[in-house]
Design a protein around this motif. Structure first.
Motif: not given
Length: 466
Positions: A306-307, A260, A150, A302-303, A258, A225, A134, A137, A283-284
């Protein structure tokens, strides 16, 4: 032969209760100072100890630890233990690992927490990306906080309210995950007490490995999620079915949900956890407990997608504004200098590929030893192993989901085994019969378990339970 849960008779139950009474009486004789300390603790702590979890050991009260090193603990009564609990994973690095102790002392002398980054964090961030894949962070003080963060991010970027979890899961103190399916409805898991929250309004629950139920639950488009372990470990170890992760990823992507993945326990799979080992694409990603060598810590990564979605809502920096919008997560102690220093020591010197190889070999040795006894006695039990972690379960085959665990679990035998183990100098996590290896665990300590487990089986046979 040991009877199954369905065929268990009242006479077997009474015999097991008698054996447990005997072990708890022996425990009291062996631990007089711990018993005295426990009574004193009840005068000042809400549930007897600094954490209410500490009351849950099968002896009737916890032993009070005096010292610990590697996979060894000595209590205040002078009893020695081989520790396979390892703080329910928080001590997966072993107790007082030299590299972590050295880093902690150095940072304590230079400031513990300043709410400012240190240059150790640059190394840690790059290493987390290298191991887990990922790109971005955030550090927290626990995996619970990481999961909460998350979930909040998932709700922010999707605008959806619900969290889907699998029945019987555990993800720390996350309210949305305190659930399981009971009589076809959402109920609270594992004796958690109601607190006035209607969990059906915040959670959606399906059985693990059930692709059809997952598809149906996400089709409404109101789930922000899915929060899951790669395979379930906290309700008894529940292996993942072939193709389930592929289906989970495809359905979550198609429904805009999402994904997680919580690696807090399954980080025992290897240096990059189960996710890296099996090429998962969350994704997280969340990790905790072991990541800082016993110093309270958690992380989530996070990917890129997502960021970018999050930055569109809350920009990284606005130099014209004193403080950008608050994400509603974190705290002043998150990412403190002490935690970052010990995390670097763990990732650089302790949870290395060579140490994982040794840990996994010892877990295999323990699993094989236990299986040998089970097979020789023709017992309807099984052993599951994932990386450096193994578990004995008192049912014929691995459960497929939480419903299987509820239907087949032998809580009375687990409690008896745990009490017997403590009297024989073996510690396992008190919530289930799960064993974890650390880099300092030795083959001789594993063989000690095999010997004690064999004597436990003899105890049951002699009492007529088999």
């Amino acid at each position: 032969m040991i009877v199954t849960a369905a065929a268990r008779t009242d006479s077997h139950a009474a015999t097991i209760d008698t054996l447990l009474d005997r072990e708890q009486e022996r425990f009291l004789r062996l631990h007089p100072r711990s018993a005295q300390d426990w009574e004193a603790g009840k005068q000042h702590f809400l549930y007897g100890g600094p954490s209410h979890w500490m009351r849950r050991w099968a002896g009737g009260f916890p032993v009070y630890a005096a010292e610990a090193k590697g996979a060894h603990i000595r209590d205040v009564d002078g009893n020695d233990y081989v520790d396979f609990a390892l703080g329910d994973t928080g001590g997966m690095c072993g107790h007082a690992p030299e590299a972590v102790t050295r880093a902690a002392v150095r940072q304590l002398q230079n400031g513990t927490t300043m709410m400012l980054p240190t240059e150790d964090s640059l190394w840690v961030g790059a290493e987390l990306t290298r191991r887990f894949g990922m790109p971005y962070w955030t550090l927290t003080t626990s995996a619970t906080d990481a999961n909460r963060g998350a979930i909040r991010i998932a709700r922010m970027i999707t605008g959806r309210p619900k969290v889907l979890v699998f029945s019987g899961c555990y993800h720390g103190g996350v309210e949305e995950a305190h659930v399981e399916i009971r009589d076809g409805r959402v109920g609270l898991r594992n004796m958690i007490h109601p607190n006035g929250v209607d969990h059906s309004t915040v959670s959606r629950v399906v059985e693990f490995n059930d692709v059809a139920a997952l598809e149906q639950a996400l089709s409404a488009g109101d789930v922000a999620c899915v929060l899951t372990e790669p395979l379930m470990t906290n309700f008894g170890m529940i292996p993942v079915a072939d193709g389930f992760h592929e289906a989970l990823r495809e359905i979550t992507r198609r429904t805009g949900t999402v994904l997680i993945i919580d690696e807090t326990h399954t980080i025992s799979s290897g240096p990059g956890g189960y996710t890296s080992q099996h090429g998962l694409e969350p994704d997280i990603l969340v990790a905790g407990k072991a990541i800082a060598g016993g110093i309270p810590a958690g992380v989530f990564g996070v990917s890129q997608e997502i960021a970018e979605r999050l930055w569109a809502i809350v920009p990284m920096v606005n130099p014209r504004v004193r403080q950008s919008a608050h994400l509603g997560i974190g705290g002043t102690l998150a990412g403190n200098a002490l935690t970052v220093a010990t995390m670097r020591a763990v990732l650089e010197e302790v949870l290395t590929p060579a140490n994982f190889e040794r840990m996994i070999a010892n877990a295999t040795r323990l699993a094989d030893g236990a299986r040998g006894i089970i097979e020789a006695r023709k017992l309807p039990w099984h052993v599951t192993q994932i990386g450096a972690r193994a578990e004995i379960m008192f049912m014929p085959k691995p459960p497929r989901n939480g419903a299987d665990v509820i239907a087949g679990r032998r809580g009375d035998l687990e409690t008896l085994l745990h009490a017997y183990y403590m009297n024989e100098g073996i510690l396992v996590t008190p919530f289930h019969t799960m064993f974890l290896m650390c880099p300092a665990t030795t083959a001789a300590q594993v063989d000690r378990h095999t010997e004690v487990f064999g004597r436990f089986v003899d105890l049951l046979a002699d009492a007529g339970v088999s």
